[in-house]
Write a protein that holds these residues in place. Structure first.
Motif, PDB file in Angstrom:
ATOM      1  N   PHE A  25       0.817  -1.225   0.000  1.00 52.90           N
ATOM      2  CA  PHE A  25       0.000   0.000   0.000  1.00 52.90           C
ATOM      3  C   PHE A  25       0.847   1.270   0.000  1.00 52.90           C
ATOM      4  O   PHE A  25       0.536   2.214   0.691  1.00 52.90           O
ATOM      5  N   LEU A 177     -11.701   0.966  -6.470  1.00 52.02           N
ATOM      6  CA  LEU A 177     -11.048   0.295  -5.338  1.00 52.02           C
ATOM      7  C   LEU A 177     -11.346  -1.196  -5.355  1.00 52.02           C
ATOM      8  O   LEU A 177     -10.471  -2.023  -5.051  1.00 52.02           O
ATOM      9  N   SER A 184      -5.264  -7.123  -6.827  1.00 53.36           N
ATOM     10  CA  SER A 184      -4.410  -7.494  -5.708  1.00 53.36           C
ATOM     11  C   SER A 184      -4.544  -8.985  -5.366  1.00 53.36           C
ATOM     12  O   SER A 184      -3.564  -9.638  -5.004  1.00 53.36           O
TER      13      SER A 184
ATOM     14  N   LEU B  32      -5.127   2.174   4.278  1.00 54.63           N
ATOM     15  CA  LEU B  32      -5.193   0.782   3.836  1.00 54.63           C
ATOM     16  C   LEU B  32      -4.194  -0.077   4.587  1.00 54.63           C
ATOM     17  O   LEU B  32      -4.473  -1.226   4.918  1.00 54.63           O
ATOM     18  N   ARG B 152     -12.270  -4.985   9.343  1.00 56.76           N
ATOM     19  CA  ARG B 152     -11.240  -5.918   8.873  1.00 56.76           C
ATOM     20  C   ARG B 152     -10.798  -6.861   9.974  1.00 56.76           C
ATOM     21  O   ARG B 152     -10.583  -8.047   9.723  1.00 56.76           O
ATOM     22  N   ILE B 191      -8.813 -13.253   4.127  1.00 57.33           N
ATOM     23  CA  ILE B 191      -8.667 -12.301   3.016  1.00 57.33           C
ATOM     24  C   ILE B 191      -8.875 -10.854   3.475  1.00 57.33           C
ATOM     25  O   ILE B 191      -8.275  -9.932   2.932  1.00 57.33           O
ATOM     26  N   LEU B 194      -5.699  -9.372   4.593  1.00 52.56           N
ATOM     27  CA  LEU B 194      -4.702  -9.287   3.531  1.00 52.56           C
ATOM     28  C   LEU B 194      -4.986  -8.043   2.678  1.00 52.56           C
ATOM     29  O   LEU B 194      -6.011  -7.387   2.829  1.00 52.56           O
ATOM     30  N   ALA B 195      -4.054  -7.766   1.749  1.00 51.93           N
ATOM     31  CA  ALA B 195      -4.162  -6.542   0.951  1.00 51.93           C
ATOM     32  C   ALA B 195      -5.484  -6.411   0.178  1.00 51.93           C
ATOM     33  O   ALA B 195      -6.104  -5.340   0.217  1.00 51.93           O
ATOM     34  N   PRO B 196      -5.977  -7.457  -0.515  1.00 55.72           N
ATOM     35  CA  PRO B 196      -7.219  -7.283  -1.277  1.00 55.72           C
ATOM     36  C   PRO B 196      -8.386  -6.845  -0.394  1.00 55.72           C
ATOM     37  O   PRO B 196      -9.202  -6.003  -0.802  1.00 55.72           O
ATOM     38  N   GLY B 197      -8.461  -7.398   0.821  1.00 46.48           N
ATOM     39  CA  GLY B 197      -9.529  -7.030   1.745  1.00 46.48           C
ATOM     40  C   GLY B 197      -9.498  -5.548   2.066  1.00 46.48           C
ATOM     41  O   GLY B 197     -10.541  -4.910   2.209  1.00 46.48           O
ATOM     42  N   GLY B 198      -8.289  -4.975   2.168  1.00 46.40           N
ATOM     43  CA  GLY B 198      -8.155  -3.546   2.445  1.00 46.40           C
ATOM     44  C   GLY B 198      -8.808  -2.719   1.364  1.00 46.40           C
ATOM     45  O   GLY B 198      -9.642  -1.853   1.639  1.00 46.40           O
ATOM     46  N   PHE B 199      -8.450  -2.999   0.104  1.00 54.97           N
ATOM     47  CA  PHE B 199      -9.046  -2.258  -1.013  1.00 54.97           C
ATOM     48  C   PHE B 199     -10.559  -2.436  -1.022  1.00 54.97           C
ATOM     49  O   PHE B 199     -11.317  -1.491  -1.229  1.00 54.97           O
ATOM     50  N   PHE B 200     -11.004  -3.682  -0.790  1.00 56.56           N
ATOM     51  CA  PHE B 200     -12.435  -3.993  -0.887  1.00 56.56           C
ATOM     52  C   PHE B 200     -13.233  -3.241   0.179  1.00 56.56           C
ATOM     53  O   PHE B 200     -14.209  -2.557  -0.133  1.00 56.56           O
ATOM     54  N   PHE B 202     -12.397  -0.627   1.855  1.00 58.53           N
ATOM     55  CA  PHE B 202     -12.327   0.816   1.615  1.00 58.53           C
ATOM     56  C   PHE B 202     -13.313   1.225   0.521  1.00 58.53           C
ATOM     57  O   PHE B 202     -14.034   2.219   0.658  1.00 58.53           O
ATOM     58  N   GLY B 203     -13.373   0.425  -0.558  1.00 62.15           N
ATOM     59  CA  GLY B 203     -14.304   0.711  -1.647  1.00 62.15           C
ATOM     60  C   GLY B 203     -15.736   0.721  -1.160  1.00 62.15           C
ATOM     61  O   GLY B 203     -16.516   1.634  -1.471  1.00 62.15           O
ATOM     62  N   ILE B 204     -16.097  -0.301  -0.362  1.00 58.86           N
ATOM     63  CA  ILE B 204     -17.475  -0.395   0.141  1.00 58.86           C
ATOM     64  C   ILE B 204     -17.774   0.788   1.069  1.00 58.86           C
ATOM     65  O   ILE B 204     -18.861   1.377   1.029  1.00 58.86           O
TER      66      ILE B 204
END
Lengths: 199, 250
Positions: A25, A177, A184, B32, B152, B191, B194-200, B202-204
């Motif tokens: 990140f 995102l 990712s 993130l 998370r 998940i 992990l990194a993908p969960g962060g983006f997800f 945040f998006g939501i």
């Protein structure tokens, strides 16, 4: 031989498993902001690679022969950010004056890079991990290449997104995102690859 | 104009209407990265808030002395000094937090929220108003981090506030060290940490805050062009990066 192996392992780790954008990140702002077109994304990334490698080449000797020697390690953050800011300005001036075509390709992105956390991040991580000069340079190159890979891949995804029918609440930033999250996930697939190649 | 507003408004605008993370979309990197656990999110939020208040006060006090041509480097020096101070304090008193935040602690220097507030607010307003603005923005940042970390950590690890004791023990002798959630901790959805969960997540969260904002008739959160970019003044792109996009593609 042992040295080459280590360098390769560091390079691949920085590009794939520990990708700066998608796993650490770092550099999310340009990743989200400048990734609408593949062409701008690659231009920005090349500028980032350039500055990352240059910043490492400059900050490594400063740290080793100035800060560590005089027990001033606590000044690392402040010294490095100033060095990076000055360096970026200098490079921009030199490119503008002497290499007009390179300036047009990369120079326009340079001011945006000063406050890019990926650059300061790679410099700090190199020192934190006690890398030698060669390893630091390779790690910075790998981090930059990883940034390029993530940016270009993601720009491709975003160009496709433009033509999609997206639910209203998710339009714009949220869907970007979520797309980043899927990109990712694909990078998670590289977990363990480097370890299994280099043992 | 802003000076006519009451200090209370200066404070509350950072919480909801201009929340730095969810409305202005600033400081995404630390958001993130450290939102994998609630305790490190709170630690990060506190550290950034202290830096934000202090740098806002100093920059606002010096706003008539700093020449406008070199103001960005000057701001960076002020911010970096406070970050170094915080770094040394955290290392000395909360070493567990230092290792949890890792490189993201020194990276507060390049957190766009701090430089952004220096440029947008502290350089134009009085000292007290700037301090309150810093506090409001800092609390807003911490609140957004806390929300995201809660989602998370609960889903991804099945715990809540584990490790908070390292932070609390500095202030009191409490033994409280978070909860373990019965069912989720046996079957965590890894998940999410992990990194993908962060983006997800945040998006939501941006999507939800957009929905709420639209109901109240406010603008959606978007990545803004130059108006939000602290580097705009020194940037040679003259205008938005968007325009450059078009130019390059043509």
């Amino acid at each position: 031989m042992e040295m080459t192996k280590e360098l390769f392992s560091v390079l691949l780790t920085a590009i794939l498993t520990q990708n700066f954008v998608l796993a650490k990140f770092l550099g999310i702002c340009p990743f989200l902001g400048v990734s609408k077109k593949v062409k701008t994304a690659s231009g920005m990334s090349l500028a980032v690679i350039f500055v990352m490698v240059l910043a490492t080449a400059v900050t490594f000797p400063i740290n080793k022969y100035l800060l560590v020697k005089f027990n001033l390690e606590y000044l690392q953050t402040i010294v490095f950010i100033l060095v990076i800011a000055a360096l970026v300005q200098l490079v921009e001036i030199v490119l503008k004056k002497y290499m007009k075509s390179l300036y047009n390709a990369l120079g326009i992105y340079l001011p945006l890079i000063t406050t890019n956390c990926a650059v300061l991040g790679v410099v700090l991580l190199n020192i934190e991990s006690n890398y030698s000069f060669a390893t630091s340079m390779v790690n910075s190159l790998g981090a930059g290449l990883g940034f390029l890979l993530a940016m270009v891949m993601f720009a491709g995804v975003r160009e496709r997104l433009e033509s999609c029918d997206i639910p209203k609440a998710l339009q714009g930033l949220p869907i970007t995102l979520i797309a980043a999250s899927l990109v990712s996930v694909s990078f998670l697939g590289f977990t363990g690859v480097v370890e299994s190649i280099f043992g | 104009m802003a000076e006519k507003k009451s200090l209370g408004k200066e404070f509350t605008k950072g919480l909801v209407a201009e929340n730095p993370v969810l409305r202005l979309v600033l400081g995404t990197c630390p958001t993130l990265a450290v939102s994998t656990s609630v305790s490190s999110a709170i630690g990060m939020g506190l550290a950034a808030t202290i830096v934000l208040i202090c740098s806002n006060i100093v920059i606002s006090a010096l706003r008539k002395v700093i020449p406008s041509k070199v103001r960005i480097p000057a701001y960076i020096v002020v911010i970096a000094s406070f970050v170094t101070i915080i770094q040394l304090i955290v290392k000395a008193f909360v070493p567990a937090l230092d290792s949890a935040l890792g490189v993201y602690l020194p990276l507060i220097v390049v957190n766009c929220i701090i430089l952004g507030r220096a440029e947008a607010f502290a350089s134009k307003n009085a000292v007290l108003a700037s301090a309150v603005d810093g506090l409001g923005m800092g609390v807003g940042f911490t609140a957004a981090l806390f929300l995201m970390a809660t989602v998370r950590e609960v889903l991804g690890a099945g715990t809540f506030m584990v490790g908070i004791n390292d932070l609390l023990s500095v202030f009191s002798d409490t033994t409280f060290n978070g909860f373990t959630i019965p069912f989720l901790s046996e079957n965590p959805m890894i998940i999410f940490v992990l990194a993908p969960g962060g983006f997800f997540v945040f998006g939501i969260m941006i999507a939800l805050s957009n929905m709420l904002a639209e109901k109240k008739g406010k603008k959606r959160a978007e990545l803004r062009g130059c108006e939000a970019c602290p580097m705009a003044s020194t940037c040679s792109m003259n205008g938005s990066c968007e325009e450059k996009d078009k130019e390059v593609s043509e």
